[in-house]
Design an enzyme around this catalytic site. Structure first.
Site, PDB file in Angstrom:
ATOM      1  N   LYS A   1       0.846  -1.193   0.000  1.00 20.23           N
ATOM      2  CA  LYS A   1       0.000   0.000   0.000  1.00 20.23           C
ATOM      3  C   LYS A   1       0.884   1.245   0.000  1.00 20.23           C
ATOM      4  CE  LYS A   1      -3.971   1.971   2.529  1.00 20.23           C
ATOM      5  NZ  LYS A   1      -4.859   1.801   3.703  1.00 20.23           N
TER       6      LYS A   1
ATOM      7  N   SER B   1      -9.815   1.749   2.759  1.00 19.64           N
ATOM      8  CA  SER B   1      -8.917   2.451   1.876  1.00 19.64           C
ATOM      9  C   SER B   1      -7.884   1.573   1.182  1.00 19.64           C
ATOM     10  CB  SER B   1      -8.190   3.552   2.656  1.00 19.64           C
ATOM     11  OG  SER B   1      -7.328   2.984   3.629  1.00 19.64           O
TER      12      SER B   1
ATOM     13  N   SER C   1     -10.034  -0.415   7.027  1.00 16.61           N
ATOM     14  CA  SER C   1      -9.418  -0.252   5.712  1.00 16.61           C
ATOM     15  C   SER C   1      -8.682  -1.474   5.167  1.00 16.61           C
ATOM     16  CB  SER C   1      -8.446   0.927   5.722  1.00 16.61           C
ATOM     17  OG  SER C   1      -9.164   2.130   5.637  1.00 16.61           O
TER      18      SER C   1
END
Lengths: 486, 94
Positions: free
Chosen positions: A78, A153, A177
């Site tokens: 990420k 997210s 997330s």
């Protein structure tokens, strides 16, 4: 079977037996990214050259008998985890050219274990969002239905895993997330106990809630990744100094005698989709059939979690994001001729709308005259939410329920109304507020073919029991190998 | 509306943000909706409940004050929008 379809544990066996090489595996994943990522838009940066070099080094280590537990395994990271020499944007214009001078603690651990990073993946800007639509760069699509969001997210991480564009990924979870995109994309995702994984080098959103965790093709892989990234780090003052169990070795998938708590508040919720309810209840039945004892429990302050979270997280964010001032790194508006104007111009142009909204909300909640009514009140409710869990874990070993009230929603469906988007986080926020671990494991599909996850929450540092219970679900459901057609 | 246009402008300025034009009303509406929603917390009796800042029992984390290797000057300046003679450059301050 293509090499990119392998799980981490399958690839590890083949690498150890020298039936495949790490370079072949990495090339297969890079070719897969080339072939399908124009449809899914999961990657922000692909690090093909360094990945090949790392894969060759892994092949040498394997040949020399010095291979680490992830030698030659291609992973996606990420884009809010600092990677030395590789652009780390947080999907924000304000960090669009930021190249970290150091590695996050988790990257050092992955490196030592021999892992091969193939690239950095998309997310909501600064991890603020539930759909990855707040990225300043592009919308990632759900590989099961390209008109839908992958969740967020960590939407890029989840999409990359289920589309076989990596063997596993790291994400971060501040309010769901990791678990929510894992549920929406049909992969396994774990938010570890607060303090289990070092946050050194994780770009901060809400520091008392943030935690890095794995997204993986199956439970065994999630356990392997967790074992590598967990552990004490003196550079994170909230890091827990306690031993990390061998999560992989503890996996048996045997829930006999285990007590599963079913929180009524997670099923009485108005907005819960019938397909989600059916899939989650089916998974709970499977746990019962496998020998678990299911009992009804109550987490009475669940209805207040969204309100408490959306005061505490923005308050912390407003403080954390004060560092983006256009001086030391990040975007600067070069036209401003005075320092204070430069701060305002750089921040106003560099942050997207959701980030600005949360900074304003957080600044308001902390401002003179409102602190007691908002931030302090929310922090007190947080104590009550923690007490709910402490009481529940006197009666049960694991809590089971839905991850999200609905399957993946359509792109654009919730972008106009931030509050509606926030309410979709209702089942995941509590674990962050309490600091307990939470896991999403695929448990079924909606009638329209979208994946649905079961959430398992455990007591502090009880990740092992979550993996073991999730493995039981995974075996009973028999859907871990299912992949979208791209 | 739980928050006025002027409050939005003021709070944004505190956070070194500039909200202008139509964005002021949109921000006031959206933040106002959220503030109305969080009013639900007032239904919870929190008399005598201590606030939680961290979910895990954390004590101060101390370490020995020993010299170590840190980022060198060039590394620290590598991402600076503007740098000169080993220093960050900013526009005039007053």
């Amino acid at each position: 079977m293509q090499l990119y379809e392998l799980t981490i544990h399958e690839a590890r066996d083949l690498l150890e037996k020298k039936e495949i090489s790490a370079l072949e595996l990495t090339e297969s994943v890079l070719a897969r990214i080339d072939a399908v990522d124009d449809k899914t838009d999961a990657y922000l940066t692909v690090t093909a050259d360094t990945a090949r070099a790392r894969a060759k080094a892994a092949d040498k280590a394997i040949a020399g008998g010095t291979a680490g537990p992830l030698a030659g395994i291609p992973l996606a990271i990420k884009d809010l985890i600092c990677t030395r020499g590789v652009r780390t944007t947080c999907a924000s214009k304000i960090l669009s050219d930021f190249v970290p001078p150091y590695d996050a603690a988790v990257m050092e651990r992955l490196s030592t274990a021999g892992a091969v990073m193939v690239g950095k993946v998309n997310m909501d800007e600064f991890a603020m969002g539930s759909s990855t639509e707040n990225s300043a760069f592009k919308n990632t699509k759900n590989p099961w239905d390209l008109t839908r969001v992958p969740g967020g997210s960590s939407g890029g991480s989840a999409a990359a895993v289920v589309a076989d564009m990596c063997l596993g990924a790291l994400g971060s979870d501040t309010g769901g997330s990791i678990r929510q995109p894992a549920s929406h994309c049909g992969v396994v995702g774990l938010k570890p106990t607060y303090g289990r994984v070092s946050r050194f080098g994780l770009v901060a959103y809400a520091s008392s809630l943030d935690q890095i965790g794995p997204l993986a093709k199956d439970v065994t892989d999630a356990a392997i990744l967790s074992g590598v990234i967990s552990g004490y780090d003196r550079r994170d003052s909230t890091s827990a100094d306690r031993p990390v169990p061998d999560y992989g070795a503890a996996l048996a998938g045997d829930v006999t005698g285990r007590t599963i708590g079913i929180p009524e508040e997670y099923f009485n919720s108005k907005g819960i989709d019938p397909d989600v309810r059916a899939a989650v209840e089916n998974a709970i039945s499977a746990l019962k059939d496998a020998g678990a004892k299911c009992i009804d429990i109550s987490l009475p302050h669940t209805p207040y979690a969204v309100a408490a979270y959306y005061l505490i997280a923005p308050a912390e964010a407003s403080s954390n994001l004060a560092r983006y001032d256009g001086v030391k790194y990040g975007f600067r508006d070069m036209s401003a001729t005075a320092l204070s104007d430069m701060y305002t111009a750089s921040r106003s142009a560099g942050f997207g709308p959701e980030v600005q909204r949360r900074i304003i909300l957080g600044t308001y909640a902390l401002s003179a005259g409102y602190y007691d009514a908002y931030y302090k009140k929310a922090s007190q409710v947080r104590t009550l939410i923690i007490n709910d869990f402490k009481n529940a874990f006197k009666k049960c070993d694991v809590i089971a329920g839905p991850v999200a009230p609905t399957p993946a929603f359509s792109l654009g469906e919730k972008t106009q109304d931030p509050l509606t988007m926030y309410l979709s986080d209702i089942f995941t926020l509590s674990a962050n507020l309490a600091g307990i671990p939470g896991l999403s494991v695929p448990c079924g599909f909606s009638k329209s073919g979208l994946p649905i996850g079961l959430q398992l929450m455990g007591n502090y540092f009880d990740e092992a029991i979550l993996f073991d219970t999730a493995l039981c679900v995974e075996r009973a459901m028999g859907i871990a190998h299912k992949r979208p057609r791209l | 509306m739980k928050i006025t246009r002027d409050e939005v402008i003021h709070v944004a300025a505190l956070a070194r943000l500039c909200v202008a034009g139509d964005d002021i009303d949109r921000m006031a509406d959206q933040v106002g909706d959220i503030l109305s929603y969080v009013e639900t917390l007032s239904r919870v009796d929190t008399t005598g409940v201590p606030p939680t800042a961290h979910a895990i029992d954390i004590n101060n984390a101390f370490r020995d004050d020993t010299p170590g290797r840190h980022l060198d000057n060039a590394g620290a300046l590598a991402n600076a929008p503007e740098a000169e003679d080993g220093l960050f450059v900013v526009p005039r301050i007053i």
